[in-house]
Motif scaffolding. Sequence first.
Motif, PDB file in Angstrom:
ATOM      1  N   GLU A 143      16.477 -68.994  28.338  1.00  0.00           N
ATOM      2  CA  GLU A 143      16.666 -70.251  27.511  1.00  0.00           C
ATOM      3  C   GLU A 143      15.700 -70.150  26.408  1.00  0.00           C
ATOM      4  OE1 GLU A 143      16.937 -73.729  30.044  1.00  0.00           O
ATOM      5  OE2 GLU A 143      18.172 -72.901  31.479  1.00  0.00           O
ATOM      6  N   PHE A 144      14.552 -69.420  26.418  1.00  0.00           N
ATOM      7  CA  PHE A 144      13.701 -69.297  25.405  1.00  0.00           C
ATOM      8  C   PHE A 144      13.941 -68.314  24.492  1.00  0.00           C
ATOM      9  CE2 PHE A 144      11.884 -71.764  29.117  1.00  0.00           C
ATOM     10  CZ  PHE A 144      11.334 -72.835  28.572  1.00  0.00           C
ATOM     11  N   ALA A 145      13.072 -68.200  23.375  1.00  0.00           N
ATOM     12  CA  ALA A 145      12.761 -67.199  22.500  1.00  0.00           C
ATOM     13  C   ALA A 145      11.848 -65.882  23.276  1.00  0.00           C
ATOM     14  CB  ALA A 145      12.483 -67.627  21.281  1.00  0.00           C
ATOM     15  N   SER A 146      12.180 -65.498  24.288  1.00  0.00           N
ATOM     16  CA  SER A 146      11.656 -64.760  25.132  1.00  0.00           C
ATOM     17  C   SER A 146      11.479 -63.288  25.148  1.00  0.00           C
ATOM     18  CB  SER A 146      11.834 -65.200  26.798  1.00  0.00           C
ATOM     19  OG  SER A 146      13.184 -64.752  26.924  1.00  0.00           O
ATOM     20  N   ILE A 147      12.272 -62.728  24.042  1.00  0.00           N
ATOM     21  CA  ILE A 147      12.241 -61.419  23.745  1.00  0.00           C
ATOM     22  C   ILE A 147      12.141 -61.084  22.343  1.00  0.00           C
ATOM     23  CG2 ILE A 147      14.117 -59.519  23.861  1.00  0.00           C
ATOM     24  CD1 ILE A 147      15.795 -61.109  25.850  1.00  0.00           C
ATOM     25  N   VAL A 148      11.323 -59.946  22.157  1.00  0.00           N
ATOM     26  CA  VAL A 148      11.102 -59.389  20.967  1.00  0.00           C
ATOM     27  C   VAL A 148      11.752 -57.765  20.877  1.00  0.00           C
ATOM     28  CG1 VAL A 148       8.831 -58.370  21.505  1.00  0.00           C
ATOM     29  CG2 VAL A 148       9.485 -58.355  19.177  1.00  0.00           C
ATOM     30  N   THR A 149      12.480 -57.643  19.788  1.00  0.00           N
ATOM     31  CA  THR A 149      13.340 -56.403  19.914  1.00  0.00           C
ATOM     32  C   THR A 149      12.501 -55.529  18.892  1.00  0.00           C
ATOM     33  OG1 THR A 149      15.593 -57.425  20.223  1.00  0.00           O
ATOM     34  CG2 THR A 149      15.343 -55.177  19.104  1.00  0.00           C
ATOM     35  N   ALA A 150      12.187 -54.150  19.489  1.00  0.00           N
ATOM     36  CA  ALA A 150      11.253 -53.349  18.472  1.00  0.00           C
ATOM     37  C   ALA A 150      12.033 -52.042  18.237  1.00  0.00           C
ATOM     38  CB  ALA A 150       9.996 -53.045  19.376  1.00  0.00           C
ATOM     39  N   LYS A 151      11.857 -51.493  16.937  1.00  0.00           N
ATOM     40  CA  LYS A 151      12.302 -50.418  16.578  1.00  0.00           C
ATOM     41  C   LYS A 151      11.061 -49.389  16.904  1.00  0.00           C
ATOM     42  CE  LYS A 151      13.289 -47.624  12.296  1.00  0.00           C
ATOM     43  NZ  LYS A 151      13.407 -47.445  11.006  1.00  0.00           N
ATOM     44  N   GLU A 152      11.613 -48.326  17.809  1.00  0.00           N
ATOM     45  CA  GLU A 152      10.633 -47.367  18.631  1.00  0.00           C
ATOM     46  C   GLU A 152      10.543 -45.973  18.094  1.00  0.00           C
ATOM     47  OE1 GLU A 152       8.683 -48.637  21.088  1.00  0.00           O
ATOM     48  OE2 GLU A 152       9.631 -50.638  21.437  1.00  0.00           O
ATOM     49  N   SER A 153       9.633 -45.046  18.574  1.00  0.00           N
ATOM     50  CA  SER A 153       9.482 -43.839  18.644  1.00  0.00           C
ATOM     51  C   SER A 153      10.143 -43.491  20.030  1.00  0.00           C
ATOM     52  CB  SER A 153       8.187 -43.452  18.313  1.00  0.00           C
ATOM     53  OG  SER A 153       7.511 -43.699  17.093  1.00  0.00           O
ATOM     54  N   VAL A 154      10.843 -42.632  19.708  1.00  0.00           N
ATOM     55  CA  VAL A 154      11.643 -41.931  20.842  1.00  0.00           C
ATOM     56  C   VAL A 154      10.618 -40.949  21.790  1.00  0.00           C
ATOM     57  CG1 VAL A 154      13.784 -40.809  21.988  1.00  0.00           C
ATOM     58  CG2 VAL A 154      13.855 -42.296  19.793  1.00  0.00           C
ATOM     59  N   ASP A 155      10.673 -41.220  23.033  1.00  0.00           N
ATOM     60  CA  ASP A 155       9.995 -40.578  24.171  1.00  0.00           C
ATOM     61  C   ASP A 155      11.214 -39.994  24.863  1.00  0.00           C
ATOM     62  OD1 ASP A 155       8.659 -39.091  25.994  1.00  0.00           O
ATOM     63  OD2 ASP A 155       7.659 -40.744  26.694  1.00  0.00           O
ATOM     64  N   SER A 156      11.422 -38.521  24.872  1.00  0.00           N
ATOM     65  CA  SER A 156      12.594 -38.168  25.801  1.00  0.00           C
ATOM     66  C   SER A 156      12.074 -37.131  26.780  1.00  0.00           C
ATOM     67  CB  SER A 156      13.412 -37.345  24.637  1.00  0.00           C
ATOM     68  OG  SER A 156      12.774 -36.279  23.862  1.00  0.00           O
ATOM     69  N   THR A 157      10.874 -36.977  26.963  1.00  0.00           N
ATOM     70  CA  THR A 157      10.395 -36.058  28.024  1.00  0.00           C
ATOM     71  C   THR A 157       9.496 -36.562  29.012  1.00  0.00           C
ATOM     72  OG1 THR A 157       8.522 -35.547  26.698  1.00  0.00           O
ATOM     73  CG2 THR A 157      10.353 -34.152  26.515  1.00  0.00           C
ATOM     74  N   GLY A 158       9.854 -36.247  30.392  1.00  0.00           N
ATOM     75  CA  GLY A 158       8.851 -37.047  31.270  1.00  0.00           C
ATOM     76  C   GLY A 158       7.507 -36.187  31.305  1.00  0.00           C
ATOM     77  N   PRO A 159       6.662 -37.035  32.262  1.00  0.00           N
ATOM     78  CA  PRO A 159       5.337 -36.450  32.281  1.00  0.00           C
ATOM     79  C   PRO A 159       5.158 -35.110  32.838  1.00  0.00           C
ATOM     80  CG  PRO A 159       5.707 -38.436  33.438  1.00  0.00           C
ATOM     81  CD  PRO A 159       6.998 -37.976  33.193  1.00  0.00           C
ATOM     82  N   GLY A 160       3.700 -34.709  32.749  1.00  0.00           N
ATOM     83  CA  GLY A 160       3.395 -33.221  33.327  1.00  0.00           C
ATOM     84  C   GLY A 160       2.156 -33.436  34.124  1.00  0.00           C
ATOM     85  N   TYR A 161       1.796 -32.456  34.641  1.00  0.00           N
ATOM     86  CA  TYR A 161       0.404 -32.724  35.411  1.00  0.00           C
ATOM     87  C   TYR A 161      -0.534 -31.344  35.072  1.00  0.00           C
ATOM     88  CZ  TYR A 161       1.868 -28.804  38.410  1.00  0.00           C
ATOM     89  OH  TYR A 161       2.440 -27.474  39.021  1.00  0.00           O
ATOM     90  N   GLU A 162      -1.874 -31.310  35.109  1.00  0.00           N
ATOM     91  CA  GLU A 162      -2.815 -30.463  34.872  1.00  0.00           C
ATOM     92  C   GLU A 162      -3.143 -29.703  35.967  1.00  0.00           C
ATOM     93  OE1 GLU A 162      -3.296 -29.218  31.639  1.00  0.00           O
ATOM     94  OE2 GLU A 162      -2.146 -30.953  30.438  1.00  0.00           O
TER      95      GLU A 162
END
Length: 518
Positions: A143-162
Amino acid sequence: MLGAVPVGPAQAAGDEGGLELSALSFSPLAVDATAGDATATLSWTVKDGNASAVTVSGDVYVRQISAAGSTVGPAFDISYSLQPNGSAMTSSVSGNAQSSTYSYDFNVPQYAAQDSADWAVVRVTGSDDQGNTLTVGKDRLSEFASIVTAKESVDSTGPGYEDVSLPPDAPRYLYNAAKAVTVAYYIDVTDPESGVYKGVVTVAGPGGQTASGKLKVLTAGDGNTSCGPGTGGWGSNEIICSVSVTIPAGAAAGRWAVSRIRLTDNAGNTSVHRSLNLAPVQITQNATLRADDFAITPTTVNNWSASQKLSITMKPSGVRQGLTSATVWTGTGCGGSVTQAPATSADGTITLNATMFQTYSKQCTITGIALEDGAGDVAAYGSYFGGPDLNLVVTQIPDTTPPVATSASLSFTTIAASALPRNVVLTADVTSFAGVNRFSVTVYDSAGRPVSGGYGGLSAVTAGTLQIGVDLPQGLTPGVYTVGFELTDEGGLYAQYGYANVGSPAPGGPLQVTVTDS
């Protein structure tokens, strides 16, 4: 993406007479976060119908919402308090407990799994000092203005480990015959874009048996991140996580190693790293290779003046292809050892070594003994490996005898006042069970008033001669001056010589210097 959000007046009420959320909104409602510097100001007002309330505090949770309406990644916890309290991220910008308004600049994350994302307030909580509480969920928050919509940079890969490793002091053998055992791992995880959120680590043993543990990156109000006990950093793009994996009691004996790592980033991307063989430990029930008849000698030691060697004996059985190594672990105050290919005596026993360190080690406890044979079988005993205590303990012989000075003399007994200042050397022959390691001296005038003194440390002396410098300062008037001294040993026991009212007379007579006027 979510549909349009009403921005007109709305309320989310708590119990009548208690707390309610009367206003909440983002400004602006749309931002461009592709460069990583977008901010949307979140403002909200909390009302309290209890006139006696003085304090109000709570949390506002912001989270990414997918197009299907599900949450993505972790929640951002914005803590608030009417009065600044040192831990809340924001305090009231106006009002009192009955109506307080708050503001927080929310840094919209740069990366998402698509080029547009919604960041929504998903939960608001509050409480006051009168026992009233507030919880507002997503249905009422819509019921509130509780959302902000953002133009994003796309992250399409999952994490890795070292890297995956065991802590340096962690056991490489574990005994799980009677109860489960826990293996701790350190994993260096990375995600250069949206950052690491959570994961699952799987450990595989013989016969396809597996066990797993979870990791999760948490962000504190000050921005510091952690990922399991004993970890910390700034941000989640690269962080070392600690993960505990519990291997059940009676699980297959043999080699267990990290075989699979599943990681999810803050954008919701998941990567799975399979067919690994990392950071192995050996699980045993001491069923094939075994040992008994454990003993340690000596059980009491005099380590006041030197470290002492300890011998641990035991009788192995079920050995295949010979013993390849035997390792002793100890508690604090002593040190264990690794013996390669230990020799077996005629009666079937082997002897291993440990060291009880000098002076301050009051007790040495053998916490673990591990054997490994040429066939790869392992036997592990002691609490260090998760098994029963070995009850192999060595204690220090107590220091009960203060040091003794058998003789004492000064390097000169007469000096002219004009030759001051000057050091006179006190030479003392001493014997000490624990070793003399400290001294103090005092110079008195004929009326018993101290006129000079000093103290210092020594390398511990159990038998021998000490030489101590005694300061005779400038300005001493002619007369007879007496030197008293105190010797203290490693155990804190002391003996005093030459003082007027305490201790013993100086051996060989008073230590005196006569100051003359010429």
